[in-house]
Design an enzyme around this catalytic site. Structure first.
Site, mmCIF file in Angstrom:
data_model
loop_
_atom_site.group_PDB
_atom_site.id
_atom_site.type_symbol
_atom_site.label_atom_id
_atom_site.label_comp_id
_atom_site.label_asym_id
_atom_site.label_seq_id
_atom_site.Cartn_x
_atom_site.Cartn_y
_atom_site.Cartn_z
ATOM 1 C CE1 TYR A 1 -2.852 -56.285 34.502
ATOM 2 C CE2 TYR A 1 -4.281 -56.021 32.598
ATOM 3 C CZ TYR A 1 -3.673 -55.491 33.713
ATOM 4 O OH TYR A 1 -3.880 -54.176 34.051
ATOM 5 C CG HIS B 1 4.150 -66.294 51.484
ATOM 6 N ND1 HIS B 1 3.130 -66.778 52.268
ATOM 7 C CD2 HIS B 1 3.989 -64.945 51.461
ATOM 8 C CE1 HIS B 1 2.390 -65.762 52.697
ATOM 9 N NE2 HIS B 1 2.888 -64.649 52.233
ATOM 10 C CG LEU C 1 1.818 -50.856 32.420
ATOM 11 C CD1 LEU C 1 2.559 -52.041 33.002
ATOM 12 C CD2 LEU C 1 0.478 -51.250 31.906
ATOM 13 C CE LYS D 1 -1.654 -54.640 30.605
ATOM 14 N NZ LYS D 1 -2.189 -53.320 30.964
ATOM 15 C CD GLU E 1 0.361 -46.047 35.901
ATOM 16 O OE1 GLU E 1 0.465 -46.242 34.691
ATOM 17 O OE2 GLU E 1 0.697 -46.895 36.750
#
Lengths: 278, 278
Positions: free
Chosen positions: B32, B102, B201, B145, B177
């Site tokens: 995303y 999978h 990220l 992300k 983070e």
């Protein structure tokens, strides 16, 4: 038209949709379970059900239905399945929340999905497979059967690139599991499998095989072992609820044992088949 | 009726649904991006677009549209948004595959979702927040992300239990983070932020703040630091695309600096606001 269960309704598979604001779709905020069914009887159901409850509890999703309600859903889906042997797939997410935000709202209604798929029942030992050593980059709560599976997918793809059926996942050389299976090795007729800590999903089949082996008088160790110990093992096999026991005869460039399924693997697979609901 | 974009169509938000067999729903197999929009202008668009392409490439999903097509979608959604300032949310999953397995099929058509939500524009320094040290249990590719966010959700919840806005994630004491933000500390007027490796990220706002600081003559170090260094810092703040710069004045039980937003944080937040599209 094949039916599945979604949020209280039985709907055609092709019509089964969830909101794009479902937290399962946006955040992988959910768990799942897969239960093998032999001759229309869910196998080791209590253990699967207990694990599902544990997964839900671990991430704080309330139990959406009681055991009886689950059974009614399974029964209806199994009744409309032509196959005697099947796999029940259950997925529960935290529910739909709008607008998107990381922190879940209070009192959400979980999304519940149940599907039943035909399962091919192994009547003899499965063909041996190759596995490929790949560094395990997943999170540190692999004991939760969550749908946050991108790591598993990428690691499976990496193994497949090398012509392998599954990755032989390891952290700095210490073996964990596969993308969707557990591993056992045999050394001097003793079984070894990594411990059921937070680095692996403790498979129901893994547990069952340990019990079968112990009942048959074998020693089983649940202590960590290394990649090198896999390469040098007499035998190796993988376990999973839908694949049961599958011999592993190659790990990366290393042939395991004499490159053929070994006697312990064969014996356990026979014991497994003998204990399935007939 | 608010509209969103889903797979080539503009549909009412409440009607926007994906198949339960979407790999985003079953496996978190997707990525995303969130892009802030100031006065109807996407901010630092090229960087967000480049990161989205990078995320798609990292997990092997083909680019579903070219840049011009994306822009057409954004424009239409922004045109129908009453708010001048907004956040564009983009999600791309590998697509729908049936039955569940999978390993992804070849040549799948990605699922593309785009939504636009109003964003409140900070006109002055945000209120300071508390953060809570929590062990970072996520996977080792936090630089992607991805929507495989269950770890982030659980860690955010853990922080919120302690009355904190975000977790101060760390691996064995080394700061990484937040659940959805990056951290900076100030020591003797110098900025420090963890390096953009695979454990974080790399935020677009993180990068932008580093550039603003350097242009203003400040020294910025991108070297790892410990929890103790956060506790003992003169100042601390978090950055995110939708929150910009938020002062952090408490970490767990530790007050940071004098417990009030510091001069460097204030100056950078002013510089940030001055550089936004007006």
């Amino acid at each position: 038209m094949k039916e599945i269960y979604l949020n209280g309704e039985f709907v055609a598979e092709s019509e089964a949709r969830v909101s794009v604001f479902d937290r399962g779709f946006l955040f992988a905020d959910g768990v799942y379970e897969a239960i093998p069914v032999y001759h229309r009887i869910p196998f080791l159901f209590d253990r699967h059900y207990k694990r599902l409850c544990g997964s839900l509890e671990a991430i704080g999703i309330p139990f959406p239905m009681n055991e009886q309600e689950w059974m009614r859903v399974f029964r209806r889906l199994l009744d409309s399945t032509p196959s005697e042997n099947a796999s029940i797939y259950i997925q529960v997410t935290r529910g739909t929340q709008h607008p998107r935000q990381h922190a879940p709202a209070d009192n959400m209604t979980p999304t519940v999905l149940v599907t039943v798929s035909p399962m091919e029942l192994p009547e003899q030992l499965a063909s041996p497979v190759k596995i490929e050593p790949v560094e395990d980059i997943r999170w540190l709560r692999c004991d939760i059967k969550s749908i946050s599976l991108l790591g598993n997918i990428l690691l499976k793809q990496e193994a497949m690139k090398h012509g392998a059926a599954e990755p032989l996942l390891h952290r700095a050389g210490r073996v964990t599991e596969g993308a969707a299976c557990n591993y056992f090795i045999v050394e001097q007729e003793q079984l070894r499998t990594p411990p059921a800590d937070q680095l692996i999903l403790s498979g129901i089949t893994r547990e069952w095989v340990i019990e079968l082996a112990r009942k048959a008088g074998m020693k089983v160790s649940e202590e960590a072992f290394s990649l090198a110990e896999v390469y040098n093992a007499d035998e190796c096999f993988l376990t999973s609820s839908t694949r049961e026991i599958v011999p592993v005869t190659q790990a990366g460039e290393h042939q395991i044992g004499n490159g053929k399924p070994g006697p312990v693997t064969k014996r356990l697979a026979e014991l497994f088949r003998a204990q399935r609901p007939q």
